[in-house]
Write a protein that holds these residues in place. Structure first.
Motif, PDB file in Angstrom:
ATOM      1  N   ALA A 206     -15.413   6.338   7.362  1.00 19.08           N
ATOM      2  CA  ALA A 206     -14.319   5.887   6.502  1.00 19.08           C
ATOM      3  C   ALA A 206     -14.169   6.793   5.292  1.00 19.08           C
ATOM      4  CB  ALA A 206     -14.558   4.452   6.054  1.00 19.08           C
ATOM      5  N   VAL A 207     -12.941   6.804   4.766  1.00 18.62           N
ATOM      6  CA  VAL A 207     -12.615   7.534   3.554  1.00 18.62           C
ATOM      7  C   VAL A 207     -11.982   6.544   2.582  1.00 18.62           C
ATOM      8  CG1 VAL A 207     -11.226   9.391   2.549  1.00 18.62           C
ATOM      9  CG2 VAL A 207     -12.179   9.654   4.853  1.00 18.62           C
ATOM     10  N   MET A 208     -12.531   6.486   1.378  1.00 17.63           N
ATOM     11  CA  MET A 208     -11.984   5.633   0.324  1.00 17.63           C
ATOM     12  C   MET A 208     -11.034   6.449  -0.538  1.00 17.63           C
ATOM     13  SD  MET A 208     -13.303   2.605   0.703  1.00 17.63           S
ATOM     14  CE  MET A 208     -12.662   1.915  -0.813  1.00 17.63           C
ATOM     15  N   MET A 209      -9.930   5.817  -0.958  1.00 23.86           N
ATOM     16  CA  MET A 209      -8.961   6.468  -1.828  1.00 23.86           C
ATOM     17  C   MET A 209      -8.621   5.549  -2.984  1.00 23.86           C
ATOM     18  SD  MET A 209      -6.615   7.747   1.299  1.00 23.86           S
ATOM     19  CE  MET A 209      -7.089   6.267   2.187  1.00 23.86           C
ATOM     20  N   ASP A 210      -8.544   6.131  -4.173  1.00 22.90           N
ATOM     21  CA  ASP A 210      -8.085   5.392  -5.348  1.00 22.90           C
ATOM     22  C   ASP A 210      -7.425   6.393  -6.282  1.00 22.90           C
ATOM     23  OD1 ASP A 210     -10.205   6.713  -6.674  1.00 22.90           O
ATOM     24  OD2 ASP A 210     -11.526   4.978  -6.472  1.00 22.90           O
ATOM     25  N   ASP A 211      -7.162   5.984  -7.523  1.00 19.16           N
ATOM     26  CA  ASP A 211      -6.454   6.860  -8.442  1.00 19.16           C
ATOM     27  C   ASP A 211      -7.254   8.100  -8.829  1.00 19.16           C
ATOM     28  OD1 ASP A 211      -4.255   5.201  -8.373  1.00 19.16           O
ATOM     29  OD2 ASP A 211      -4.856   4.062 -10.140  1.00 19.16           O
ATOM     30  N   THR A 212      -8.555   8.133  -8.515  1.00 20.68           N
ATOM     31  CA  THR A 212      -9.366   9.314  -8.814  1.00 20.68           C
ATOM     32  C   THR A 212      -9.406  10.286  -7.638  1.00 20.68           C
ATOM     33  OG1 THR A 212     -11.443   8.290  -8.091  1.00 20.68           O
ATOM     34  CG2 THR A 212     -10.825   7.992 -10.403  1.00 20.68           C
TER      35      THR A 212
ATOM     36  N   GLY B 114      -2.204   2.637  -7.631  1.00 20.21           N
ATOM     37  CA  GLY B 114      -2.646   1.449  -8.341  1.00 20.21           C
ATOM     38  C   GLY B 114      -3.619   0.536  -7.622  1.00 20.21           C
ATOM     39  N   GLY B 115      -4.594   1.063  -6.936  1.00 21.78           N
ATOM     40  CA  GLY B 115      -5.580   0.227  -6.273  1.00 21.78           C
ATOM     41  C   GLY B 115      -6.502   1.067  -5.413  1.00 21.78           C
ATOM     42  N   THR B 116      -7.103   0.420  -4.433  1.00 26.69           N
ATOM     43  CA  THR B 116      -8.009   1.133  -3.534  1.00 26.69           C
ATOM     44  C   THR B 116      -7.529   0.983  -2.102  1.00 26.69           C
ATOM     45  OG1 THR B 116      -9.437  -0.810  -3.347  1.00 26.69           O
ATOM     46  CG2 THR B 116     -10.031   0.827  -5.020  1.00 26.69           C
ATOM     47  N   ALA B 117      -7.725   2.037  -1.337  1.00 28.00           N
ATOM     48  CA  ALA B 117      -7.350   2.029   0.071  1.00 28.00           C
ATOM     49  C   ALA B 117      -8.476   2.685   0.860  1.00 28.00           C
ATOM     50  CB  ALA B 117      -6.046   2.787   0.280  1.00 28.00           C
ATOM     51  N   LYS B 118      -8.584   2.283   2.113  1.00 33.05           N
ATOM     52  CA  LYS B 118      -9.607   2.852   2.980  1.00 33.05           C
ATOM     53  C   LYS B 118      -8.972   3.252   4.294  1.00 33.05           C
ATOM     54  CE  LYS B 118     -12.740  -0.034   4.555  1.00 33.05           C
ATOM     55  NZ  LYS B 118     -13.974  -0.839   4.722  1.00 33.05           N
ATOM     56  N   PHE B 119      -9.271   4.476   4.743  1.00 29.98           N
ATOM     57  CA  PHE B 119      -8.938   4.905   6.090  1.00 29.98           C
ATOM     58  C   PHE B 119     -10.196   4.740   6.919  1.00 29.98           C
ATOM     59  CE2 PHE B 119      -5.151   7.704   5.088  1.00 29.98           C
ATOM     60  CZ  PHE B 119      -4.325   7.129   6.027  1.00 29.98           C
TER      61      PHE B 119
ATOM     62  N   ALA C 260      -9.953  10.981  -3.187  1.00 32.03           N
ATOM     63  CA  ALA C 260     -10.570  10.518  -1.933  1.00 32.03           C
ATOM     64  C   ALA C 260     -12.032  10.926  -1.892  1.00 32.03           C
ATOM     65  CB  ALA C 260      -9.836  11.128  -0.744  1.00 32.03           C
ATOM     66  N   ARG C 261     -12.833  10.082  -1.239  1.00 31.94           N
ATOM     67  CA  ARG C 261     -14.255  10.378  -1.062  1.00 31.94           C
ATOM     68  C   ARG C 261     -14.732   9.697   0.210  1.00 31.94           C
ATOM     69  NH1 ARG C 261     -13.471   6.248  -4.200  1.00 31.94           N
ATOM     70  NH2 ARG C 261     -14.834   4.422  -4.192  1.00 31.94           N
ATOM     71  N   ALA C 262     -15.784  10.238   0.792  1.00 30.69           N
ATOM     72  CA  ALA C 262     -16.379   9.636   1.983  1.00 30.69           C
ATOM     73  C   ALA C 262     -17.162   8.409   1.550  1.00 30.69           C
ATOM     74  CB  ALA C 262     -17.290  10.634   2.675  1.00 30.69           C
ATOM     75  N   ALA C 263     -16.724   7.243   1.974  1.00 26.30           N
ATOM     76  CA  ALA C 263     -17.409   5.992   1.633  1.00 26.30           C
ATOM     77  C   ALA C 263     -16.802   4.871   2.476  1.00 26.30           C
ATOM     78  CB  ALA C 263     -17.253   5.672   0.149  1.00 26.30           C
ATOM     79  N   ASP C 264     -17.532   3.780   2.572  1.00 24.67           N
ATOM     80  CA  ASP C 264     -17.051   2.606   3.299  1.00 24.67           C
ATOM     81  C   ASP C 264     -17.310   1.403   2.410  1.00 24.67           C
ATOM     82  OD1 ASP C 264     -16.198   0.746   5.089  1.00 24.67           O
ATOM     83  OD2 ASP C 264     -17.613   1.264   6.667  1.00 24.67           O
ATOM     84  N   GLU C 265     -16.309   1.060   1.585  1.00 20.40           N
ATOM     85  CA  GLU C 265     -16.420  -0.017   0.610  1.00 20.40           C
ATOM     86  C   GLU C 265     -15.258  -0.980   0.792  1.00 20.40           C
ATOM     87  OE1 GLU C 265     -16.109   2.306  -2.954  1.00 20.40           O
ATOM     88  OE2 GLU C 265     -17.898   3.463  -2.505  1.00 20.40           O
ATOM     89  N   GLU C 266     -15.301  -2.082   0.064  1.00 25.71           N
ATOM     90  CA  GLU C 266     -14.179  -3.014   0.058  1.00 25.71           C
ATOM     91  C   GLU C 266     -12.961  -2.307  -0.541  1.00 25.71           C
ATOM     92  OE1 GLU C 266     -13.808  -6.321   1.085  1.00 25.71           O
ATOM     93  OE2 GLU C 266     -15.684  -5.885   2.117  1.00 25.71           O
ATOM     94  N   ALA C 267     -11.783  -2.591   0.001  1.00 26.17           N
ATOM     95  CA  ALA C 267     -10.554  -1.972  -0.491  1.00 26.17           C
ATOM     96  C   ALA C 267      -9.421  -2.991  -0.481  1.00 26.17           C
ATOM     97  CB  ALA C 267     -10.193  -0.777   0.377  1.00 26.17           C
TER      98      ALA C 267
END
Length: 96
Positions: free
Chosen positions: A34-40, A22-27, A42-49
């Motif tokens: 960085a790796v972004m994760m959300d309900d769709t 239910g949201g966004t997370a970043k490793f 994981a993808r390589a990206a560096d965004e707000e989470a």
């Protein structure tokens, strides 16, 4: 993009299939990116989470392989969490 990030995206997409946190997370992986994760997935990206988890490569790879418990890594200072702690806990459960 580094091999570490490529590998992380692949493994995380496998682990997160069907997970709904239910949201966004970043490793954020020290020295790699960085790796972004959300309900769709994981993808390589560096965004707000909503939550950012930061660790070195060794700790991150241990978490992905299942050799390192995310909660233990946090309690020993190897994993830093910035943001929504509840979402971090949901993510840790999804990765277990």
């Amino acid at each position: 993009m580094s091999d570490i990030i490529d590998q992380a995206v692949t493994v995380l997409n496998e682990k997160l299939t069907g997970a709904d946190f239910g949201g966004t997370a970043k490793f954020a992986i020290e020295g790699e990116g960085a790796v972004m994760m959300d309900d769709t997935g994981a993808r390589a990206a560096d965004e707000e989470a909503d939550v950012t988890l930061s660790a070195d490569v060794e700790t991150f790879q241990g978490i992905l392989s299942g050799d390192t418990n995310p909660t233990s890594a946090f309690m020993t200072g190897k994993l830093k969490v910035d943001g929504d702690m509840g979402m971090a806990m949901k993510l840790a459960s999804a990765l277990a």
